[in-house]
Scaffold this active site. Structure first.
Site, mmCIF file in Angstrom:
data_model
loop_
_atom_site.group_PDB
_atom_site.id
_atom_site.type_symbol
_atom_site.label_atom_id
_atom_site.label_comp_id
_atom_site.label_asym_id
_atom_site.label_seq_id
_atom_site.Cartn_x
_atom_site.Cartn_y
_atom_site.Cartn_z
ATOM 1 N N TRP A 174 0.838 -1.398 -0.118
ATOM 2 C CA TRP A 174 -0.039 -0.045 0.032
ATOM 3 C C TRP A 174 0.773 1.219 0.164
ATOM 4 C CZ3 TRP A 174 -3.579 2.104 -2.019
ATOM 5 C CH2 TRP A 174 -4.384 3.147 -1.460
ATOM 6 N N ASP B 40 -15.271 0.304 0.227
ATOM 7 C CA ASP B 40 -14.306 -0.391 0.570
ATOM 8 C C ASP B 40 -14.532 -1.748 0.703
ATOM 9 O OD1 ASP B 40 -11.754 -1.028 1.271
ATOM 10 O OD2 ASP B 40 -11.545 0.241 2.978
ATOM 11 N N SER C 10 -4.110 -2.281 -3.674
ATOM 12 C CA SER C 10 -2.679 -1.911 -3.979
ATOM 13 C C SER C 10 -2.506 -2.242 -5.718
ATOM 14 C CB SER C 10 -1.660 -2.080 -3.047
ATOM 15 O OG SER C 10 -1.591 -3.629 -2.849
ATOM 16 N N ARG D 126 -5.958 -9.541 0.692
ATOM 17 C CA ARG D 126 -5.474 -10.463 1.396
ATOM 18 C C ARG D 126 -6.452 -11.176 2.583
ATOM 19 N NH1 ARG D 126 -1.681 -6.363 1.012
ATOM 20 N NH2 ARG D 126 -2.477 -5.418 3.008
ATOM 21 N N ASN D 127 -7.199 -10.217 3.072
ATOM 22 C CA ASN D 127 -8.258 -10.985 4.183
ATOM 23 C C ASN D 127 -9.248 -11.856 3.639
ATOM 24 O OD1 ASN D 127 -7.398 -9.253 6.932
ATOM 25 N ND2 ASN D 127 -7.745 -7.642 4.932
ATOM 26 N N ARG E 77 12.138 0.016 7.367
ATOM 27 C CA ARG E 77 13.115 -0.384 8.286
ATOM 28 C C ARG E 77 14.337 -1.327 7.578
ATOM 29 N NH1 ARG E 77 11.041 -0.539 13.511
ATOM 30 N NH2 ARG E 77 8.712 -0.310 13.508
ATOM 31 N N ARG E 78 14.114 -1.464 6.346
ATOM 32 C CA ARG E 78 15.155 -2.118 5.694
ATOM 33 C C ARG E 78 15.943 -1.352 4.680
ATOM 34 N NH1 ARG E 78 10.920 -5.745 5.750
ATOM 35 N NH2 ARG E 78 11.189 -8.031 6.888
ATOM 36 N N LYS F 74 -4.780 0.398 8.577
ATOM 37 C CA LYS F 74 -5.993 0.063 9.025
ATOM 38 C C LYS F 74 -6.269 -1.104 9.962
ATOM 39 C CE LYS F 74 -8.192 0.943 4.365
ATOM 40 N NZ LYS F 74 -8.477 0.730 3.265
ATOM 41 N N LYS G 279 -14.003 -3.737 7.843
ATOM 42 C CA LYS G 279 -14.366 -4.482 6.447
ATOM 43 C C LYS G 279 -13.435 -5.599 6.412
ATOM 44 C CE LYS G 279 -10.879 -2.799 4.062
ATOM 45 N NZ LYS G 279 -9.829 -3.130 3.417
#
Length: 321
Positions: free
Chosen positions: A20, A224, A120, A235-236, A40-41, A88, A171
């Site tokens: 995202w 959404d 995304s 993914r969900n 972080r990377r 989210k 959602k």
């Protein structure tokens, strides 16, 4: 995508380089804003990313929001810097949304919630989409609207950041349920019924905490939910489909290789609903399924066996079980 005119170009710190965050970076780059991406990377330090930034956008996982916000506060930013959350989820310890964590950490800064039906991979592909920039500070919301708007990405504003945020957060729980329904091949009728019944459940939760009902009928709510509950890009949704296929949760998450916020959100939501006495029949079955207490078929059966009642009584009536 073509440039949409803005009053001035902005310097934006994008915190998070996941799917995202990368999609949002693509959108911001279209309008030629100065973009600094921190992860972080990555090679860029957090201090370098936020230095003199007009906008700091949080596109990190829920578990990292509080810690990263604390680091940003310690390093120092101007009170004029606009803070944007594209995360989210709900904080496991406090049940707060990301925007409320940011407002609590930075009480003098404008905070904007960016949320809508935005998968995304479709954004990265340049396909048309729309979203919402929500804030109690209209000028800040309009600034973010201008930053991200293009001929392929339409941004609307509203003054209900909590409702916008909860629509995008809750959602994800419903998408797991619909993914189960799809994975079990229960048909379009069942999926449509489930999505329709999920909307008043989300509205019940949101309005309990002061969100505006109409927000959940817009892009950040119903819009959404439709995107996330009907696409295998979600993914969900794939978590639910995986459970229906007999896979365990650990295996599914490993195969995803990225965060499915609905899994953690479900746990926090159940605790929140228990504390506040809010009926959440669909979310509760998702929770039991994720915990391994019931099978996908049992979850569907439990919902179908609920007490018969008029359809309208569930919309905003918090006394309904």
């Amino acid at each position: 995508m073509n440039l949409v005119s803005t009053d001035s170009q902005k310097t934006m710190a994008m915190l998070g380089a996941g799917a995202w965050g990368s999609a949002l970076a693509t959108l911001a780059a279209v309008n030629h804003h100065e973009l600094r991406i921190w992860s972080r990377r990555g090679e860029l330090s957090l201090a370098e990313a936020i230095a003199d930034a007009d906008i700091v956008l949080f596109a990190i996982s829920m578990k990292g929001v509080r810690n990263v916000a604390a680091q940003v506060k310690e390093m120092g930013i101007s009170d004029k810097t606009i803070l944007v959350t594209a995360t989210k989820g709900l904080d496991p310890k406090t049940t707060l949304t990301p925007s409320r964590i940011l407002q609590e950490t930075f009480p003098n800064n404008p905070v904007v919630v960016l949320s809508g039906p935005n998968l995304s991979k479709e954004i990265e592909a340049g396909l048309p989409a729309a979203t919402v920039a929500a804030s109690h500070n209209l000028e800040a919301a309009e600034t973010i609207q201008a930053v991200f708007s293009s001929d392929c990405f339409r941004v609307y504003t509203n003054n209900d950041p909590l409702g916008t945020e909860l629509g995008g957060t809750l959602k994800n729980v419903m998408a797991i349920a619909v993914g189960v329904c799809a994975g079990l091949k229960l048909g379009t009728n069942a999926q449509s019924a489930l999505i329709t019944r999920a909307l008043p459940e989300i509205m019940r939760i949101g309005t309990h905490f002061g969100a505006q009902p109409e927000t959940f009928l817009g892009l950040a709510g119903l819009g959404d939910m439709l995107a996330t509950c009907t696409s295998p890009l979600s993914r969900n949704y794939r978590v639910g489909a995986g459970l229906a296929a007999g896979k365990n949760l650990e295996q599914i998450l490993a195969e995803l290789g990225s965060t499915a916020e609905g899994v953690n959100t479900t746990k926090v939501l159940v605790n929140l609903a228990n504390r506040e006495g809010i009926p959440i029949p669909i979310s509760r079955q998702v929770y039991r399924l994720l915990k391994g207490k019931i099978s996908p078929l049992e979850a569907v059966s439990n919902l179908m066996d609920r007490e018969l009642k008029p359809e309208s009584c569930d919309i905003l009536d918090e006394s309904v079980g």
